[in-house]
Write an enzyme that holds these catalytic residues in place. Structure first.
Site, PDB file in Angstrom:
ATOM      1  N   ASN A 161       0.852  -1.182   0.000  1.00  0.00           N
ATOM      2  CA  ASN A 161       0.000   0.000   0.000  1.00  0.00           C
ATOM      3  C   ASN A 161       0.889   1.233   0.000  1.00  0.00           C
ATOM      4  O   ASN A 161       1.386   1.670   1.040  1.00  0.00           O
ATOM      5  CB  ASN A 161      -0.913  -0.012   1.230  1.00  0.00           C
ATOM      6  CG  ASN A 161      -1.939  -1.125   1.176  1.00  0.00           C
ATOM      7  OD1 ASN A 161      -2.928  -1.036   0.455  1.00  0.00           O
ATOM      8  ND2 ASN A 161      -1.696  -2.194   1.939  1.00  0.00           N
ATOM      9  N   GLU A 162       1.126   1.761  -1.186  1.00  0.00           N
ATOM     10  CA  GLU A 162       2.021   2.893  -1.368  1.00  0.00           C
ATOM     11  C   GLU A 162       1.323   4.197  -0.970  1.00  0.00           C
ATOM     12  O   GLU A 162       0.108   4.227  -0.748  1.00  0.00           O
ATOM     13  CB  GLU A 162       2.471   2.969  -2.835  1.00  0.00           C
ATOM     14  CG  GLU A 162       3.202   1.730  -3.336  1.00  0.00           C
ATOM     15  CD  GLU A 162       4.638   1.642  -2.845  1.00  0.00           C
ATOM     16  OE1 GLU A 162       5.005   2.369  -1.900  1.00  0.00           O
ATOM     17  OE2 GLU A 162       5.397   0.825  -3.405  1.00  0.00           O
ATOM     18  N   PRO A 163       2.094   5.297  -0.829  1.00  0.00           N
ATOM     19  CA  PRO A 163       1.476   6.589  -0.541  1.00  0.00           C
ATOM     20  C   PRO A 163       0.325   6.882  -1.504  1.00  0.00           C
ATOM     21  O   PRO A 163       0.433   6.655  -2.709  1.00  0.00           O
ATOM     22  CB  PRO A 163       2.633   7.569  -0.745  1.00  0.00           C
ATOM     23  CG  PRO A 163       3.852   6.767  -0.374  1.00  0.00           C
ATOM     24  CD  PRO A 163       3.564   5.381  -0.883  1.00  0.00           C
ATOM     25  N   SER A 165      -2.650   5.422  -0.875  1.00  0.00           N
ATOM     26  CA  SER A 165      -3.631   4.384  -0.547  1.00  0.00           C
ATOM     27  C   SER A 165      -4.605   4.924   0.501  1.00  0.00           C
ATOM     28  O   SER A 165      -4.223   5.678   1.398  1.00  0.00           O
ATOM     29  CB  SER A 165      -2.928   3.137  -0.002  1.00  0.00           C
ATOM     30  OG  SER A 165      -2.043   2.590  -0.951  1.00  0.00           O
ATOM     31  N   THR A 180      10.280   2.089  -3.920  1.00  0.00           N
ATOM     32  CA  THR A 180      10.102   0.677  -3.580  1.00  0.00           C
ATOM     33  C   THR A 180      10.823  -0.211  -4.591  1.00  0.00           C
ATOM     34  O   THR A 180      11.487  -1.190  -4.234  1.00  0.00           O
ATOM     35  CB  THR A 180       8.607   0.323  -3.546  1.00  0.00           C
ATOM     36  OG1 THR A 180       7.964   1.126  -2.544  1.00  0.00           O
ATOM     37  CG2 THR A 180       8.392  -1.143  -3.235  1.00  0.00           C
TER      38      THR A 180
END
Length: 636
Positions: A161-163, A165, A180
């Site tokens: 869950n990246e920025p 999300s 990432t």
């Protein structure tokens, strides 16, 4: 040992337990999981665990395996759901999370294969949505997650869950953040090989777990941990959504805790004992906070920033400023090996013996020149007997493209020679064929790794030549743990210790430079540092050890706090250029996507790192140097 909630944790929005080492934290969580499993078994109910991948939970899995083998902990009634999986990787791929979990945990315990669940990264794009929905339904059907184990990425991601999300997101296909992918580049032998997408549990899925425990190790995670724990929740930092969960804990080691307020600025959250070290940290912090040189700080500056008790105990400001200024000034030296025939009462290194026998221990080729290239040249020019020891070959970090170019060059050279060169030509052709036939699933063959190691050796020699060190002063140990392992999955042992101990006994150094003390325990740097630490422990009774000083250097990912520095070595524009030339020789390590993605190459990062530290000393009121390399004295 973990700490209880107290006044100094008042800024923390998530209960956070700090352990001396990652192993102690992992053991604590493993014991907690074991108690949960046994309790559920007694009730005749399954235990549903949410599991994570990556290097962080490996130590936890080792502890669970130990409990299974030594204390007969059974996993027959355990159901597992993993957080995520790369999209597009088969289960047999060397970097798939399915394979990771099999190798790191499942094949070592008695879990039933039907109780293991991971997102399916091989379904067609049209089937992804229904596959993800089914995964959610399976979690619900199992009774929900009793405990979810998490790691955290440098972007603040949990799972993938990246920025950006949302708090209520569910299992889905996501696009991976560039940072990432960069962090995973070494595992995939280049950023270009890292998948661009993954399937991950959503933040909402994670928050539905009855209990959540997040693990983090090393200084590389310190900044994101501090933000997740102390900043308000926001969608640019997914881990911050964990705030407010009724049963959430962070278990972290001392290095990952280093930027929490209670560690970095403890005087802001409660009474402290003003030790010399803490006093220096506080004064440096205050000078940077108010934007003044140390000698210009006023009593009002201290009082207005919650440091009146420091003035009461150590003040007034005038005398305190002078004392800290002198302490910092005494760390600055142009003689990292000590200045001969000089008064060394206020110098970081001794004047004698001179010249000194100096050993620089570099985990992989390039760590040395990045961390202390300028200092290394200075030691050589000042007449010291310097040896650089490369502990590992570094062959895991060479992209296939670099190896392919090398095989072509070797083959071309061989063909220009006489028939005696046929074996060389054959070797080059064979390696090239292996590279051409290699699939994404395969690891490098022994021949390929040998060639890649030779590439790193050539680069290291060229680098040290640029730093003024004779090739005869370079050694390559090629420690076995590295040759037999993969990144994040190393298993060092006595076979690695013996050559290191023998070499140090042979060289009997007066100075040792090493790195990796505060890094993620699974990193090459940290594994090597643990070996160095154990070697020195076994060598402690040797006579030469009594007069040996140990200095720690760092890479570009862990900048120095000026208050932590025991020796600061400034160097000129010309010396900085020479250091950059040394780094530049490590061509296989230069990012091929650096300019396209806006990232800096290694030499640019090192240049920025050294210039920034010089600017920090300048703002604190010292001479305006071009660049500075820094070191911390380490007493085992």
């Amino acid at each position: 040992m973990n700490e209880s909630l107290s006044e100094n944790q008042q800024r923390e929005r998530i209960p956070t337990e700090i352990y001396a080492t990652a192993d102690l934290a992992a053991r604590s969580l493993a014991d907690h999981i074991a108690a949960l499993i046994r309790s559920r078994d007694a009730e005749g109910r399954p235990t549903v665990l949410g599991l994570a991948t990556g290097s962080t939970p490996v130590r936890l899995y080792r502890q669970l395996i130990r409990l299974h083998r030594e204390e007969h902990l059974s996993f027959k009634n355990v159901i597992t759901f993993n957080l995520d999986e790369y999209y597009g990787l088969s289960r047999s791929h060397s970097e798939s999370y399915w394979r990771f979990m099999q190798e790191q945990l499942f094949t070592h315990i008695d879990i039933r294969s039907g109780n293991i669940h991971l997102p399916d990264g091989t379904v067609s794009r049209g089937e992804v949505f229904s596959s993800c929905r089914k995964y959610e339904e399976q979690i619900v059907a199992a009774g929900g997650l009793d405990l979810q184990v998490l790691g955290i990425g440098r972007t603040g991601h949990i799972g993938f869950n990246e920025p950006g999300s949302t708090r209520d997101s569910r299992t889905r296909l996501v696009t991976l953040d560039q940072l990432t992918r960069r962090d995973a580049a070494r595992d995939f032998l280049g950023e270009a090989n890292v998948p661009r997408h993954a399937i991950t549990m959503g933040v909402g899925t994670i928050l539905s777990a009855k209990e959540i425990v997040l693990l983090a190790w090393g200084t590389g995670k310190a900044e994101v941990i501090a933000r997740a724990v102390e900043d308000p929740a926001n969608d640019s930092l997914p881990a911050s959504f964990l705030q407010g969960h009724p049963r959430i804990r962070f278990l972290i080691d001392e290095s990952a805790a280093s930027l929490l307020t209670r560690r970095l600025h403890p005087w802001l959250v409660g009474p402290v004992e003003w030790t010399p070290s803490l006093t220096r940290h506080a004064v440096v912090w205050l000078a940077q906070k108010v934007g003044k040189p140390v000698l210009k700080l006023l009593d009002e500056d201290y009082s207005e920033h919650g440091m009146a008790d420091l003035l009461t105990e150590k003040g007034p400001a005038y005398g305190l400023n002078i004392r800290i200024f002198n302490e910092l000034q005494h760390t600055i030296t142009g003689w990292p090996g000590g200045k001969p025939d000089a008064d060394d009462a206020h110098r970081p290194e001794r004047a004698s013996p001179f010249p000194k026998r100096v050993v620089v221990l570099s985990p992989e080729p390039s760590h040395d020149v990045i961390g202390l290239g300028g200092t290394l040249r200075r030691l050589v020019e000042q007449g010291h007997d310097v040896s650089v020891i490369y502990l590992t070959s570094g062959n895991l970090a060479v992209p296939d493209e670099e190896a392919a170019m090398a095989t072509d060059l070797v083959a071309d050279v061989a063909r220009t020679l006489d028939a005696a060169s046929a074996p060389v030509d054959t070797f080059a052709v064979n390696v090239r064929m292996q590279l051409d036939r290699k699939t994404a699933v395969e690891s490098d063959s022994l021949q390929v790794r040998k060639l890649k190691g030779l590439i790193r050796r050539g680069e290291a020699r060229a680098s040290m030549f640029a730093c003024g060190l004779p090739v005869s002063r370079i050694r390559f140990l090629d420690l076995p743990f590295y040759e037999a392992g993969r990144y994040r999955q190393f298993s060092p042992g006595n076979a690695d210790l013996t050559p290191l101990i023998n070499l140090l006994r042979e060289l009997t150094p007066n100075q040792i430079f090493a790195t990796g003390r505060q890094d993620d325990p699974s990193a090459v740097t940290a594994v090597c540092f643990e070996l160095i630490q154990e070697a020195l422990r076994q060598l402690a009774s040797d006579d030469w050890m009594a007069s040996c000083r140990l200095w720690l250097y760092r890479g570009v990912d862990t900048p120095w706090n000026a208050a932590d520095i025991d020796m600061a070595v400034p160097f000129s524009p010309r010396e900085l250029t020479q250091k950059i030339q040394g780094i530049y020789q490590h061509k296989s390590q230069r990012s091929q996507t650096a300019f396209k993605s806006g990232h800096h190459e290694l030499w640019q990062q090192a240049e920025h790192h050294n210039r920034t530290l010089a600017e920090t000393f300048d703002r604190l009121g010292f001479a305006n140097y071009e660049a500075i390399e820094a070191f911390q004295r380490w007493i085992p």
